[in-house]
Design an enzyme around this catalytic site. Structure first.
Site, PDB file in Angstrom:
ATOM      1  N   GLU A   1     -52.677 -10.143  29.279  1.00 24.54           N
ATOM      2  CA  GLU A   1     -51.975 -11.417  29.377  1.00 24.54           C
ATOM      3  C   GLU A   1     -52.770 -12.224  30.393  1.00 24.54           C
ATOM      4  O   GLU A   1     -52.681 -11.992  31.598  1.00 24.54           O
ATOM      5  CB  GLU A   1     -50.548 -11.200  29.874  1.00 24.54           C
TER       6      GLU A   1
ATOM      7  N   ASP B   1     -49.809  -6.965  32.201  1.00 24.76           N
ATOM      8  CA  ASP B   1     -49.040  -8.108  32.676  1.00 24.76           C
ATOM      9  C   ASP B   1     -49.832  -8.879  33.739  1.00 24.76           C
ATOM     10  O   ASP B   1     -50.464  -8.261  34.616  1.00 24.76           O
ATOM     11  CB  ASP B   1     -47.731  -7.575  33.286  1.00 24.76           C
TER      12      ASP B   1
END
Ligand code: BGC
Length: 571
Positions: free
Chosen positions: A302, A224
């Protein structure tokens, strides 16, 4: 026109695909656990719910599931506010449910990828609670970014940085003496304090977390906010704080206006908050941990980074990076062609494999993005057909295989902090997170028997549930099964990526894959004829519209994708 098509003769590829790892060409299904299936009827999806639905996923044909955060969390950001990264939230079934899921998934030959959230913890994490109780400059505070404020009484934030969810990136705390005190940094919600990665304790703690999940059998991690970990610790004001934030907003990019997009994206460079070079050192160390286990363990970043070589650097250090370009590309042949060629060229240059993403839990579902209704669904199905034809790996977001549009969540039921933080100017991401409609005849469309679910399944949501689609070979569910199956039966990934090329013929996108065949996508409304350079047959079509075809030519209906296989390759 297609004179340089190598497709009717043999070719010598550079890539040895026998050495490819599963994740370089796999189909990975994203599960957003709290909205997937509620096995104990408390109104929230859970890990046993995922276990119960494994047969559905196996039938779909996916190689792996990526589980969005299932950790204990006060849920201020849909679970991306993690209070304990080495546990499973009790309401999702605890660690024992994870182990059960892991065991059953293995029996189904489905791998598990977990979400690692290293940029921040939840304010409920014991380390942050301890930091709040501790003195300024204490070891406990040095795990985060605590600073004194500006102004005579420290009443102003330490600098002008802005949160990605809106408002200042700093929040002031109340000290033990009851007086307002220091400020802490959060590039998302105030409930998500950023971690200080210059502190070796954070580094070793995350290695422990990685090993914890590897020991429980996971095959990879989704990282993330992979661009965010390292900050400029001189903490100086940024001359353009808002432009830094805009550079991270996908919805502001316009692939049809590259100049304008470049204007926005250029602010991603030299940012005090994002994509700083030192972050790769962290990832290289993690990669070693993965390799110690096996080459089959990987991570996908990401990472919003610009230009392309900066994004590719994450693939180099972690294994893979999401390409989000398909989540913003319009359904237009020219822009699609350009995007595909760019991504293939970049993957080729950086010796990695592309990833294709149409939807996830942060953006509008593809059906809605492409206009909604039957036309939006037709275009989304054409995009899915195209995507599965491409080399590399594919990420399918739960419900995408059902052709779901976004749900319209009533304002008072919205949970995404973006809704509040933007002063109700941005609707937020709840619409793409509504629970999966397993069976429309049941309460909450079969997601849960609870009287109230954490996010609703709104009555006005126009969807086709699973049994309806099961019974209909023309459904989106059948299309996805067919496409995923085709990738395997025809080894669609097995092509050197430099042998893929896209071109346009008006509204017709033509994607060649040497040796195998071609995918035609008609992004216009009227049929377009395509001359075939050698005998071909239809492998899959995105819809049921009638197609005129003889040995020389095929007429592709509007808003339709067709994969054609060369008949001669069957020798
Ligand atoms: C996740 C979002 C989340 C954010 C903060 C992301 O990029 O995908 O859902 O809000 O990280 O953790």
């Amino acid at each position: 026109m297609y004179a340089n098509f190598a497709g009717c003769s043999k070719f010598n590829g550079k890539v040895n695909w026998l050495k490819m790892s599963w994740w370089q060409n796999g189909v990975i299904y994203q599960v957003y656990p709290r909205s997937f299936f509620d096995s104990n009827d408390d109104g929230m999806g859970d890990l046993s719910g995922v276990t119960e639905k494994l047969p559905y996923l196996k039938k779909l044909g996916v190689d792996a599931i990526w589980l969005s955060p299932f950790y204990p969390s006060p849920l201020h950001d849909g679970g991306y506010d993690v209070a304990n990264p080495r546990d499973v939230a009790p309401e999702l079934g605890g660690l024992q449910s994870f182990d059960q899921l892991s065991k059953k998934a293995k029996e189904c030959n489905i791998k598990i990828i977990v979400d690692l959230v290293p940029n921040h913890f939840s304010k409920e994490h014991p380390w942050f609670k301890q930091a709040l109780l501790s003195e300024p400059n204490s070891d406990a505070r040095r795990l985060f970014h605590f600073r004194d404020g500006k102004g005579n009484a420290g009443q102003f934030p330490p600098n002008n940085w802005i949160s990605l969810f809106g408002g200042p990136a700093w929040t002031r705390v109340v000290e033990a003496d009851g007086k307002p005190g220091q400020w802490y940094l959060h590039i998302f919600d105030a409930s998500q304090p950023d971690l200080n990665w210059s502190n070796s304790q954070i580094r070793s703690d995350f290695k422990e977390t990685i090993n914890f999940w590897l020991n429980r059998g996971v095959s990879g991690f989704r990282i993330d906010v992979a661009v965010g970990l390292i900050k400029d610790m001189s903490y100086q004001d940024d001359p353009e704080p808002q432009l830094r934030v805009d550079a991270m907003r996908l919805d502001l990019y316009d692939p049809e206006n590259p100049q304008r997009s470049d204007e926005i994206r250029k602010w991603a460079k030299d940012s005090p908050l994002f994509d700083r070079d030192e972050v790769h050192q962290i990832y290289q160390e993690w990669r070693e941990l993965f390799k110690d286990r096996s080459d089959d363990v990987f991570a996908v970043a990401e990472a919003w980074a610009y230009p392309v070589e900066r994004a590719m650097a994450y693939a180099k250090s972690l294994g893979q990076v999401f390409n989000f370009d398909f989540m913003i590309v319009p359904f237009k042949s020219a822009t699609l062609s350009q995007t595909i060629n760019q991504l293939i060229a970049a993957a080729n240059e950086y010796q990695t494999f592309p990833t294709w993403v149409l939807s996830n839990h942060d953006v509008s579902r593809i059906v809605t993005r492409l206009g909604g209704g039957e036309l939006g669904r037709a275009k989304a199905r054409a995009m899915a057909t195209l995507t599965h034809f491409l080399p590399g790996s594919i990420y399918v977001y739960q419900g995408e295989e059902l052709g779901l549009p976004d749900a319209n969540i009533a304002p008072e039921l919205r949970l995404d902090p973006i809704w509040e933080k933007s002063g109700h100017t941005q609707i937020g991401r709840d619409g793409c997170r509504a629970p999966i409609p397993w069976n429309s005849k049941l309460p909450n469309r079969g997601f849960s028997k609870a009287s109230k679910t954490w996010l609703p399944s709104p009555a006005d949501w126009v969807v086709e549930d699973v049994p309806t689609q099961e019974a209909d070979p023309s459904s989106t569910l059948w299309l996805y099964r067919k496409l995923i199956n085709l990738r395997k039966s025809h080894q669609l990934w097995q092509v050197p990526i430099d042998q893929v090329s896209a071109s346009v013929n008006g509204h017709l996108l033509v994607v060649w894959r040497a040796q195998l065949g071609v995918c035609l996508v008609n992004t216009g409304d009227q049929p377009i004829a395509f001359e075939m350079p050698c005998p071909m047959q239809v492998l899959v079509q995105s819809n049921q519209l009638k197609v005129e075809m003889d040995e020389k030519a095929i007429s592709v209906p509007g808003n339709t994708a067709i994969i054609l296989e060369k008949v001669s390759t069957k020798t």
